[in-house]
Design an enzyme around this catalytic site. Structure first.
Site, PDB file in Angstrom:
ATOM      1  N   ARG A  20       0.835  -1.197   0.000  1.00  0.00           N
ATOM      2  CA  ARG A  20       0.000   0.000   0.000  1.00  0.00           C
ATOM      3  C   ARG A  20       0.875   1.255   0.000  1.00  0.00           C
ATOM      4  O   ARG A  20       1.917   1.298   0.661  1.00  0.00           O
ATOM      5  CB  ARG A  20      -0.887  -0.005   1.248  1.00  0.00           C
ATOM      6  CG  ARG A  20      -1.881   1.145   1.371  1.00  0.00           C
ATOM      7  CD  ARG A  20      -2.913   1.126   0.286  1.00  0.00           C
ATOM      8  NE  ARG A  20      -4.097   1.919   0.649  1.00  0.00           N
ATOM      9  CZ  ARG A  20      -5.037   2.286  -0.211  1.00  0.00           C
ATOM     10  NH1 ARG A  20      -4.944   1.953  -1.495  1.00  0.00           N
ATOM     11  NH2 ARG A  20      -6.085   2.978   0.189  1.00  0.00           N
ATOM     12  N   THR A  47      -8.808  -0.137 -10.169  1.00  0.00           N
ATOM     13  CA  THR A  47      -8.409  -1.334  -9.434  1.00  0.00           C
ATOM     14  C   THR A  47      -8.565  -2.570 -10.318  1.00  0.00           C
ATOM     15  O   THR A  47      -9.355  -2.611 -11.245  1.00  0.00           O
ATOM     16  CB  THR A  47      -9.199  -1.495  -8.120  1.00  0.00           C
ATOM     17  OG1 THR A  47      -9.126  -0.265  -7.387  1.00  0.00           O
ATOM     18  CG2 THR A  47      -8.652  -2.612  -7.259  1.00  0.00           C
ATOM     19  N   GLN A  55      -4.031   7.620  -4.260  1.00  0.00           N
ATOM     20  CA  GLN A  55      -4.474   6.859  -3.092  1.00  0.00           C
ATOM     21  C   GLN A  55      -4.624   7.688  -1.830  1.00  0.00           C
ATOM     22  O   GLN A  55      -5.325   7.272  -0.895  1.00  0.00           O
ATOM     23  CB  GLN A  55      -3.503   5.702  -2.825  1.00  0.00           C
ATOM     24  CG  GLN A  55      -3.450   4.648  -3.929  1.00  0.00           C
ATOM     25  CD  GLN A  55      -4.675   3.752  -3.987  1.00  0.00           C
ATOM     26  OE1 GLN A  55      -5.687   4.022  -3.340  1.00  0.00           O
ATOM     27  NE2 GLN A  55      -4.590   2.700  -4.763  1.00  0.00           N
ATOM     28  N   ASP A  63      -7.939   8.250  -0.250  1.00  0.00           N
ATOM     29  CA  ASP A  63      -8.587   7.216   0.560  1.00  0.00           C
ATOM     30  C   ASP A  63      -8.513   7.533   2.048  1.00  0.00           C
ATOM     31  O   ASP A  63      -9.138   6.851   2.859  1.00  0.00           O
ATOM     32  CB  ASP A  63      -7.951   5.851   0.297  1.00  0.00           C
ATOM     33  CG  ASP A  63      -8.584   5.133  -0.890  1.00  0.00           C
ATOM     34  OD1 ASP A  63      -9.569   5.649  -1.439  1.00  0.00           O
ATOM     35  OD2 ASP A  63      -8.084   4.053  -1.268  1.00  0.00           O
ATOM     36  N   SER A  91      -7.890   1.018   2.909  1.00  0.00           N
ATOM     37  CA  SER A  91      -8.343   0.473   1.630  1.00  0.00           C
ATOM     38  C   SER A  91      -9.538  -0.439   1.875  1.00  0.00           C
ATOM     39  O   SER A  91      -9.864  -0.755   3.025  1.00  0.00           O
ATOM     40  CB  SER A  91      -7.199  -0.319   0.981  1.00  0.00           C
ATOM     41  OG  SER A  91      -7.642  -1.045  -0.143  1.00  0.00           O
ATOM     42  N   SER A  92     -10.171  -0.869   0.789  1.00  0.00           N
ATOM     43  CA  SER A  92     -11.208  -1.897   0.867  1.00  0.00           C
ATOM     44  C   SER A  92     -10.814  -3.140   0.076  1.00  0.00           C
ATOM     45  O   SER A  92     -11.616  -4.074  -0.033  1.00  0.00           O
ATOM     46  CB  SER A  92     -12.538  -1.362   0.324  1.00  0.00           C
ATOM     47  OG  SER A  92     -13.002  -0.292   1.100  1.00  0.00           O
ATOM     48  N   GLY A 121     -13.577  -2.346  -7.231  1.00  0.00           N
ATOM     49  CA  GLY A 121     -14.901  -1.813  -6.964  1.00  0.00           C
ATOM     50  C   GLY A 121     -15.009  -0.855  -5.792  1.00  0.00           C
ATOM     51  O   GLY A 121     -16.098  -0.677  -5.246  1.00  0.00           O
ATOM     52  N   GLY A 122     -13.890  -0.221  -5.371  1.00  0.00           N
ATOM     53  CA  GLY A 122     -13.975   0.695  -4.248  1.00  0.00           C
ATOM     54  C   GLY A 122     -14.420  -0.029  -2.990  1.00  0.00           C
ATOM     55  O   GLY A 122     -14.115  -1.207  -2.792  1.00  0.00           O
TER      56      GLY A 122
END
Length: 574
Positions: A106, A391, A428, A431, A455-456, A477-478
């Site tokens: 990340r 993504t 990023q 986020d 993040s998801s 997909g967020g």
């Protein structure tokens, strides 16, 4: 490989993919379905990326080797979604030890970033898109350091070999797909900065047409440097310097990222979150992504219900999954963030007795409305920022039985819209929560120097009672990723659907707000019944990009690719 051969291979695969993609979402996707006694299999979001991974596996490479080749090619052919300018999370299953490792790539915030990064002069949050486009949103990229860490421990083929498919394609060119063309055509911000404008548009300003050959010599040069000199070539020296200058000099919205921030980036190996569900063990990524913990909570709550008794697209199934998701997201939004900076009560959140108490809050006939967190906390809860069509996810099983599940991203489609040396930079940092505190209480996911934004992303690996590999799956997909993946795990485990049939199901989820149903699918016929139960509904396009590889009880490999995107499943014997 000659360009003509590349084009012929691509055309053959894409014709099948596009034919499948033209079907109604939820229809059978036979073009991508594979089930055989082949020794290896890959499911990825673009035919050329999948082919690169397949070639590496056929040459004796393992799952980690193939993952590197896939990611390098995705940087070229799916630039809107992921790349070396972004970050990723990787789960690795070792067939020998039967263990699951989590690799964290990340992005990190610049060392000088402060909680007010996304606040205007008057103390109010910036408009989301004002924050995204430009240098302010760019974090230190993590993909290459993460792949370097995984390859050092598990790689088999030489590092340099794994970049050759992407380098060759970048020089010879690839054909613009309908999906890439549409995303270019409809993006409002991609022309903001000259490098991306020159690359994605024609001289008259029109988007590159479908079928146009797109070459990227600058990316080829970048990848050649990394192939020859390792990840160090990216994180120190000229490439890192160019990234930092572009970010800090971004007209209209400069950022704080420095060459020192990039040089100091560290990928991390963390403990996977593994929790039983029915007779299986489901493993996911720990924070800074919220995916693994939230998926585990959803499944832990649903374990109190007989999900097998409900048809996959029934009102009862939608209701129970939505209510479990609502409860899990209430905890996610309050507690989950980078554990290097924030104390996250993971053990308490995943405790069996706690999840049973949460499950007891669900009425089978009535929606509960907005759920509250189930544990006391000093932090404030914050809703998600918007998420876009970015993504990517890919799943791989090699001939030795090792597996990887990787979700990789630059966040929004085309990220920050800033392009350096042939690749796009992430956005990023958006986020993070734009508001650092609410009512005097700090938000767990506030901006801090060196911190990783929540993040998801939810790469997942499922094992059986003996610790043997069963399934690798994930999705873009967020924050909907969590629901996409949790629903498919229920489909695979409770409803005994194969990988493709599970992926083909309509999407539905709840993020502690409206219950979202995928439009033009079977679940929308239950809209009135769900409203009677108290659900506030939103019927929307829900473009997941699920890719899975499974091993059946008789030893066959089985793959699935999402008909909503252009991915494929490829396999072979080694």
């Amino acid at each position: 490989m000659p360009l003509a051969t590349v084009r012929a291979t691509f055309a053959a695969v894409v014709l099948a993919v596009l034919s499948a993609c033209s079907q109604h979402p939820g229809a059978s996707f036979d073009a991508a379905q594979r089930e055989a006694r082949d020794s290896f299999m890959i499911a990825a979001a673009h035919p050329l990326a999948a082919q690169a991974g397949q070639d590496i596996l056929a040459r004796g490479g393992n799952a980690t080797d193939a993952a590197m080749a896939v990611q390098a090619v995705l940087t070229l052919v799916e630039p809107q979604s992921s790349g070396i300018g972004g970050g990723a999370f990787m789960l690795y299953y070792d067939a020998g030890s039967k263990g699951v490792q989590a690799f964290d790539g990340r992005e990190t915030a610049p060392s000088t970033a402060t909680p007010d990064l996304f606040l205007k002069a008057d103390g109010t949050p910036m408009d989301f898109w004002d924050a995204v486009v430009g240098g302010r949103s760019v974090g230190a990229p993590g993909v290459l350091r993460m792949l370097e860490l995984a390859h050092a421990e598990h790689g088999k083929l030489p590092w340099a070999t794994l970049f050759q498919p992407a380098i060759r394609l970048a020089r010879e060119g690839f054909e613009v797909t309908p999906r890439l063309h549409e995303l270019i055509a409809h993006d409002k911000y991609l022309k903001t900065y000259a490098p991306a404008r020159r690359y994605f548009y024609q001289a008259d300003g029109s988007p590159l047409p479908v079928g146009a050959t797109l070459r990227n010599a600058k990316l080829a040069d970048t990848l050649e440097a990394v192939a020859e000199n390792g990840a160090e070539a990216f994180y120190e020296g000229a490439i890192a310097g160019d990234i930092a200058r572009a970010v800090r000099n971004a007209e209209g919205n400069p950022g704080k990222l420095t060459a020192a921030d990039i040089a100091g980036y560290e990928a991390k190996q963390r403990d996977a979150i593994c929790r039983p569900y029915r007779e299986y063990k489901v493993c996911g990524m720990p924070p800074p992504t919220s995916g693994g913990a939230t998926v585990a909570q959803i499944l832990g709550i649903l374990e109190s219900f007989d999900m097998e008794a409900h048809a996959p697209t029934s009102a009862d199934a939608v209701h129970l999954v939505a209510e479990a998701s609502r409860l899990a997201f209430a905890d996610r939004n309050r507690f989950l963030a980078d554990t290097d900076f924030v104390e996250v009560p993971l053990e308490a959140l995943l405790d069996e007795s706690y999840l049973k108490r949460r499950a007891a809050l669900i009425s089978p006939r009535h929606a509960m409305g907005e759920a509250q967190p189930g544990l006391p906390a000093q932090q404030a809860a914050m809703p998600d920022q918007p998420s876009g069509a970015s993504t990517s996810h890919f799943s791989i099983v090699d001939a030795q039985g090792n597996a990887v599940s990787i979700t990789t991203s630059i966040e929004q489609a085309f990220g920050s819209r800033m392009m350096v040396r042939g690749f796009l930079l992430n956005n990023q940092l958006t986020d993070f929560s734009f508001r650092p505190e609410v009512d005097g209480r700090p938000v767990a996911n506030r901006v801090e120097g060196g911190k990783r934004p929540r993040s998801s992303m939810s790469p997942t690996i499922v094992l059986d009672e003996d610790g043997d590999f069963v399934l690798a799956i994930g999705s873009p997909g967020g924050s909907r990723i969590i629901g996409y993946v949790a629903e498919r795990l229920v489909a695979f485990i409770d409803w005994d659907l194969d990988a493709q049939a599970a992926i083909d199901l309509p999407n539905y989820t709840n993020r502690n707000g409206p219950t979202e149903l995928e439009k033009n699918t079977a679940v929308t016929r239950h809209a009135e019944e769900l409203r009677r139960r108290g659900h506030v509904l939103e019927v929307e396009t829900m473009t997941s990009g699920l890719h899975a590889v499974a091993r059946t009880p008789d030893g066959r490999l089985q793959g699935g690719a999402d008909p909503r995107r252009e991915g494929v499943v490829l396999s072979g014997v080694r």
